[in-house]
Design a protein around this motif. Structure first.
Motif, PDB file in Angstrom:
ATOM      1  N   UNK A 189       0.831  -1.201   0.000  1.00 39.46           N
ATOM      2  CA  UNK A 189       0.000   0.000   0.000  1.00 39.46           C
ATOM      3  C   UNK A 189       0.865   1.250   0.000  1.00 39.46           C
ATOM      4  N   UNK A 190       0.583   2.138  -0.971  1.00 41.68           N
ATOM      5  CA  UNK A 190       1.317   3.394  -1.068  1.00 41.68           C
ATOM      6  C   UNK A 190       2.609   3.295  -1.851  1.00 41.68           C
ATOM      7  N   UNK A 191       3.023   2.092  -2.182  1.00 45.22           N
ATOM      8  CA  UNK A 191       4.267   1.922  -2.934  1.00 45.22           C
ATOM      9  C   UNK A 191       4.157   0.736  -3.878  1.00 45.22           C
ATOM     10  N   UNK A 192       3.296   0.829  -4.904  1.00 45.91           N
ATOM     11  CA  UNK A 192       3.127  -0.286  -5.838  1.00 45.91           C
ATOM     12  C   UNK A 192       4.384  -0.473  -6.686  1.00 45.91           C
ATOM     13  N   UNK A 193       4.629  -1.682  -7.180  1.00 44.97           N
ATOM     14  CA  UNK A 193       5.821  -1.930  -8.007  1.00 44.97           C
ATOM     15  C   UNK A 193       5.733  -1.189  -9.341  1.00 44.97           C
ATOM     16  N   UNK A 194       6.887  -0.732  -9.837  1.00 47.01           N
ATOM     17  CA  UNK A 194       6.957   0.010 -11.091  1.00 47.01           C
ATOM     18  C   UNK A 194       7.973  -0.626 -12.024  1.00 47.01           C
ATOM     19  N   UNK A 195       8.073  -0.070 -13.229  1.00 44.45           N
ATOM     20  CA  UNK A 195       9.039  -0.564 -14.220  1.00 44.45           C
ATOM     21  C   UNK A 195      10.463  -0.519 -13.661  1.00 44.45           C
TER      22      UNK A 195
END
Length: 398
Positions: free
Chosen positions: A200-206
């Motif tokens: 929550x608040x820090x979803x995975x990114x590229x």
């Protein structure tokens, strides 16, 4: 009349002789002939005025910068590429001067830093270099040595040298240095399936994707616009990576399937009490149902007594004792990417209370003080047991 005729003949002979041999160099010299209107050289020859070619027709050869200049050029003067030169005799006044245009071939034109983009270093050869000129030849040194085959594998950072050949004379020019700059961009490698936790608040990114080398990431196998590193990853989607070494980029792409998991949820702690005299009659029950909240059904149970039925944690309490209480069971939920979540269910075996009445006799509608051998907080209800034939006074609350 005869004398006059003889004088005229004599004068004609004199004029003829003067025209043949020249009374003075100024009036009667023969101009040199320039048979080649274009003359070419190589810069390695350091050509001078003395190298210009013309046919001496008897009056010598002098070269001038223009058709009308009066000062002859020194034979040691260096020739200039693209300039025209004019031939005259030794007097400089033979008449109309014939000219020739000079071409001096120098090292071929080439960018000083060159190299291909390759996925295999053995694929980079001299054929990948570009030089503009005639009959280009490549060398490993600025002078001397033999030409290198075009199939020679070039080494990144190494300087190679290119010459060209004068197509008119066959002479070879000086050499142009070119430093090899090979872009090594192999297809990336890595784990083709990558798992992430959607915290929550820090979803995975590229930016969280991993592949070998320096990478660009794309939404599909053919898109041309790289994804921003801040792009949120989509569960179940396949992303594609290339290796980049600007201005080079690998042709082939590495595919990565993304799994995004939600954080593990083990619910909230639970507890259950069982009276000591009810152990034998208590049927097996599921610890999972004693947890609060909405726990994941992928966890496992551990504790002092083995359970059955996987995540349900079916518990048989028949072996529990008062002395062993409390019994704490732990439920653990885990997946490949998120932190483990654990919660507990505590089973307490409660002893039967011993009731003591302080008054020796308790009469109907008479207050009495009652105490028990256990004194936990809260309100308890006591049931009176009396001998046969005695009226049961009913329930009394402490």
């Amino acid at each position: 009349m005869r004398i006059i005729t003889l004088v005229k003949k004599y004068f004609s002979y004199v004029i003829l002789l003067l025209s043949l041999f020249g009374q003075t160099d100024t009036a009667y010299s023969q101009c040199p002939t320039v048979t080649n209107a274009t003359q070419s050289f190589c810069d390695t020859q350091s050509p001078t005025i003395a190298d210009l070619q013309a046919t001496n027709n008897g009056g010598g050869i002098k070269w001038y910068a223009t058709a009308s200049s009066t000062t002859a050029l020194l034979s040691s003067a260096a020739l200039q590429n693209g300039e025209d030169y004019f031939a005259d005799d030794n007097t400089g006044t033979c008449g109309t001067r014939q000219s020739t245009v000079v071409t001096i071939y120098s090292a071929p034109l080439a960018d000083p830093f060159q190299g291909p983009c390759v996925e295999n270093l053995n694929d980079a050869t001299l054929q990948d270099f570009v030089a503009i000129g005639n009959n280009i030849q490549w060398y490993s040194a600025s002078s001397g040595g033999s030409p290198l085959p075009l199939t020679t594998v070039i080494v990144n950072g190494t300087i190679y040298y290119a010459s060209q050949t004068n197509p008119d004379t066959g002479c070879e020019t000086s050499r142009r240095p070119v430093r090899a700059v090979v872009g090594y961009v192999p297809t990336p490698t890595g784990d083709p399936i990558q798992n992430f936790c959607n915290v929550s608040g820090s979803p995975p990114t590229v930016a969280d994707l991993v592949a070998s080398g320096n990478n660009n990431w794309y939404l599909n196998s053919f898109s041309s616009v790289p994804l921003s590193l801040a792009t949120t990853l989509i569960n179940g989607h396949t992303y594609y990576a290339t290796t980049i070494d600007p201005p080079c980029e690998s042709t082939n792409r590495f595919a990565v399937l993304v799994n995004v998991y939600q954080p593990n949820n083990a619910g909230t702690n639970g507890q259950k009490g069982i009276c000591a005299d009810q152990i034998a009659s208590t049927a097996p029950f599921d610890l999972f149902n004693e947890l609060g909240g909405t726990p994941d059904n992928t966890g496992v149970w551990t504790g002092p007594i083995a359970t059955t039925n996987g995540f349900q944690g079916t518990l048989d309490v028949s072996t529990m004792t008062l002395a062993g209480s409390p019994y704490v069971f732990t439920y653990t939920v885990s997946n490949p990417s998120c932190a483990n979540a654990t919660r507990t269910v505590t089973i307490t075996i409660n002893p039967l209370p011993v009731v003591t009445v302080t008054s020796p006799t308790v009469c109907s509608n008479t207050p009495a003080t009652v105490s028990t051998s256990v004194n936990p907080a809260g309100t308890y209800t006591y049931v009176w047991t009396v001998p046969p034939g005695v009226t049961n006074p009913g329930n009394v609350s402490s």
